[in-house]
Design a protein around this motif. Structure first.
Motif, mmCIF file in Angstrom:
data_model
loop_
_atom_site.group_PDB
_atom_site.id
_atom_site.type_symbol
_atom_site.label_atom_id
_atom_site.label_comp_id
_atom_site.label_asym_id
_atom_site.label_seq_id
_atom_site.Cartn_x
_atom_site.Cartn_y
_atom_site.Cartn_z
ATOM 1 N N ALA A 87 0.847 -1.198 0.000
ATOM 2 C CA ALA A 87 0.000 0.000 0.000
ATOM 3 C C ALA A 87 0.878 1.243 0.000
ATOM 4 N N ARG A 89 4.626 3.298 -1.814
ATOM 5 C CA ARG A 89 5.611 3.349 -2.900
ATOM 6 C C ARG A 89 7.020 3.352 -2.295
ATOM 7 N N VAL A 147 -8.745 7.299 -6.311
ATOM 8 C CA VAL A 147 -8.657 7.763 -4.925
ATOM 9 C C VAL A 147 -7.315 7.287 -4.376
ATOM 10 N N GLY A 149 -5.867 7.255 -1.152
ATOM 11 C CA GLY A 149 -5.610 6.917 0.243
ATOM 12 C C GLY A 149 -4.892 8.027 0.989
ATOM 13 N N ILE B 48 -4.257 -0.646 2.054
ATOM 14 C CA ILE B 48 -4.437 -0.745 0.601
ATOM 15 C C ILE B 48 -5.882 -0.423 0.205
ATOM 16 N N GLY B 50 -7.553 2.000 1.046
ATOM 17 C CA GLY B 50 -7.740 3.436 0.855
ATOM 18 C C GLY B 50 -7.545 3.855 -0.600
ATOM 19 N N PHE B 51 -7.059 2.932 -1.413
ATOM 20 C CA PHE B 51 -6.762 3.253 -2.812
ATOM 21 C C PHE B 51 -7.788 2.603 -3.745
ATOM 22 N N SER B 52 -8.127 3.300 -4.804
ATOM 23 C CA SER B 52 -9.091 2.750 -5.757
ATOM 24 C C SER B 52 -8.394 1.946 -6.853
ATOM 25 N N HIS B 53 -7.145 2.259 -7.129
ATOM 26 C CA HIS B 53 -6.427 1.608 -8.223
ATOM 27 C C HIS B 53 -5.038 1.153 -7.754
ATOM 28 N N PRO B 135 0.415 1.217 -4.888
ATOM 29 C CA PRO B 135 -0.821 2.002 -5.007
ATOM 30 C C PRO B 135 -0.714 3.030 -6.132
ATOM 31 N N TYR B 136 -1.848 3.311 -6.745
ATOM 32 C CA TYR B 136 -1.950 4.376 -7.756
ATOM 33 C C TYR B 136 -2.084 5.685 -7.002
#
Lengths: 225, 225
Positions: A87, A89, A147, A149, B48, B50-53, B135-136
């Motif tokens: 989750a 980078r 979104v 996070g 994780i 919390g992220f959409s992508h 995460p994106y």
């Protein structure tokens, strides 16, 4: 699988401190991607100038460690909150591959290094090994509804940079904007908040020293390294 | 650098033909990411949701070859135009690492496989090795002003799918939308244009056979593999 560098990127950072935390934060920060001889083929870049942005897959070369940790502590969350590595980078991950999106500026033809890619908005250490370059495909890569996070929260954080003229003038003209941009992105780890502390950022062969009080960053000294 | 899979993704494609050419093209196409035992740690996924992508770095496992070619011929350019490999997302590249953006749907807790990630909009072969999940981050990854070269042209291309009810009903309810979505994305290589030709797409344990005439794809048969 064994992977090998296809290129190395040259940037103005030979230390980690001060590198923007994500790509694209400081547009004026450029990099030169020099291919290793085996991959130095002009045809391999044919059509790349049709794209405005490129993905770089690279080696987090200062983050190699034995083993792995399932959690990391992102500096922008104060360094105390643990987040799952997948989750994040974070550079510290099972396979130390980084992903950055940079702008394609131009191809520079050189006699000694072949076709060099000039890119901007970089967030990479000088001499980072590059494993792959892929074009950014807007319809697949740009998700306007995404979104982000905890990462959304900090995207707007910027400092006001006070850079006295006599110090700014020590830095070459074409690198001044990038230097200020990196400073405004707040290089401090973990929300340190000590107005008396003097920080030092290595940039383009200089040490740029500064203090931060509230939202104001004040450059106090620029010395050649 | 040696990299090793952290997970494998399970999808409904055990052959390449018919897989969407980019991630996100068919939202209803889901995948299950099952971590290998060493990386099967719930903490590694903390935050994780919390992220959409998510970004997946994966192995183009059917594209391993000796040596490399500086140019490729993208199927969507008719298979005749040569493009530099670094101006393409071709699976045939010096380091066979793919990059896909998928939607995060949910975490499924299982007794035998630990925490499984359910994602959608996949473009991956069943059992593709996954090297990393990141995460994106919208502010760094979504460039609304990006220009996508030759790839922009084809993003809107879709076929009208005629899927007779008695054939559609052979496929499990929850997989019908994904099957039609993949067909509408036009699985033909290189703009083949022969209305008499019968194509076959392996999907979810079925062979789906069809013809294409102009912009209309007509399913002619569905048989269990």
């Amino acid at each position: 699988m064994n992977i090998e560098p296809i290129a190395y990127i040259h940037t103005d950072f030979d230390e980690k401190f001060g590198i923007p935390r994500q790509s694209g934060r400081v547009r004026s920060l450029t990099g030169r991607i020099v291919f290793v001889p085996e991959y130095r083929k002009p045809e391999a870049l044919r059509g790349i100038d049709g794209f405005s942005h490129l993905w770089l897959l690279f080696d987090f070369s200062l983050a190699h460690r034995e083993g792995w940790s399932p959690t990391v502590r992102p500096p922008r969350l104060g360094g105390n909150t643990r987040i799952g590595v997948f989750a994040s980078r974070s550079p510290f991950r099972p396979n130390n591959i980084g992903l950055s999106c940079v702008r394609f500026e131009r191809i520079e033809k050189t006699p000694d290094e072949g076709d060099v890619l000039i890119v901007s908005g970089v967030d990479l250490l000088d001499m980072t090994p590059i494993y792959d370059i892929k074009p950014y495909i807007p319809y697949a890569d740009c998700h306007e509804d995404a979104v982000g996070g905890y990462a959304d929260r900090e995207s707007g954080h910027r400092l006001d940079v006070v850079f006295p003229d006599e110090m700014l003038e020590l830095i070459p003209d074409e690198k001044r904007q990038a230097a200020s941009g990196c400073l405004s992105d707040d290089p401090r780890p973990a929300y340190q908040n000590d107005p008396a502390r003097i920080y030092s950022m290595a940039f383009a062969g200089f040490d740029i020293r500064f203090t931060i009080d509230g939202d104001v960053l004040r450059v106090t000294e620029v010395v050649r390294r």
